[in-house]
Design a protein around this motif. Structure first.
Motif: not given
Length: 293
Positions: A208-210, A214-224
């Motif tokens: 939501r913040a990104s 007006g900027r993309p969220l460059r989500l590279r890795i997701q962890v638990t």
């Protein structure tokens, strides 16, 4: 054959006090009613239990055998009443708790530990879920108590305040942002992000913040887990966002730097979610009271 516990209790009282009249008086029952119960008990067991004389009554051999059995049975019945009273009062029971990773990492280990020390006969079954799954579990009666971020709870959910927490940015030592003490999240969006598992409330907030920036969220890795997130950040695989109370201890042992974010959304409230506080089982209500205190 049906044997009334009250008849056994009266039989024991007769033997111990030596007369039907004394047993009747101590139990506030008419002597004729007591005598009738003993006759029915003898008929049910098909054997005489008492020898009646002018001096009173005494147990027959069969009566002596019944006396020992009855005493043991009446003690067991009393124990049932005591244990059920413990359950109704909440000192025994089971509580199903679903909580998000923030609550489990920051608060629940100590608080549930203190609760179980006080109520050792209560079993707490704790499972980690993302906030949306926590709310669904409470709605579906899969959980008695849910702990999560629920700013706008759905109908059918009662929300109670729990703990406040603050989200911060973490970056590797030596990173271009590492010298910053505080910043806006939008200024970090040029960098890759290490996120939590899909659907987590923090990931949703970052998205939501990104979007607002007006900027993309460059989500590279997701962890638990937060520990895995911090280690990925330390390894230079991206920046991350996590609760301040979790980040600061990790920063003392890992090569990461904590940066405060000047955003209203970083100040969150964790809440306790139930279908109805008043309708909770006694043990669950005790746990909720403990967590809120």
């Amino acid at each position: 054959m049906r044997i009334d516990p009250l008849s056994l209790k009266l039989f024991v009282a007769i033997v111990e006090q030596g007369s039907i009249a004394a047993a009747a008086q101590s139990n506030h029952i008419a002597s004729a009613a007591v005598s009738k119960r003993i006759s029915e008990l003898e008929a049910a067991l098909r054997t005489p239990l008492l020898s009646r004389t002018n001096k009173g009554v005494s147990p027959t051999p069969a009566g002596m055998a019944l006396l020992h059995l009855a005493r043991r049975l009446l003690v067991d019945l009393d124990d049932i009443a005591v244990q059920m009273r413990d359950w109704s009062g909440g000192t025994r029971g089971q509580v199903r708790v679903f909580a998000n990773i923030s609550a489990i990492t920051q608060f629940l280990p100590r608080e549930i530990g203190d609760f179980l020390a006080r109520y050792p006969e209560v079993d707490v079954h704790l499972q980690e879920r993302i906030s949306s799954a926590v709310i669904k579990a409470v709605l579906d009666n899969e959980a008695d108590v849910g702990i999560c971020v629920a700013s706008v709870p759905p109908p059918g959910i009662e929300v109670l305040p729990y703990h406040d927490d603050e989200l911060v940015l973490i970056v590797p030592r030596g990173h271009a942002l590492a010298r910053r003490r505080r910043m806006r999240f939008a200024d970090a969006l040029d960098h890759d992000v290490v996120g939590l598992h899909t659907g987590s409330s923090i990931n949703q907030q970052l998205a939501r913040a990104s979007l607002e920036a007006g900027r993309p969220l460059r989500l590279r890795i997701q962890v638990t887990s937060y520990d895995a997130l911090a280690r990925m950040v330390e390894a230079g695989l991206g920046i991350g966002v996590m609760p301040k109370a979790v980040a600061q201890p990790l920063a003392r042992s890992l090569g990461i730097v904590v940066i405060r974010l000047d955003e209203d959304w970083t100040r969150r409230q964790l809440t306790i979610c139930v279908r109805s506080y008043e309708a909770l089982p006694a043990a669950a209500r005790l746990l909720v009271d403990h967590l809120r205190s």
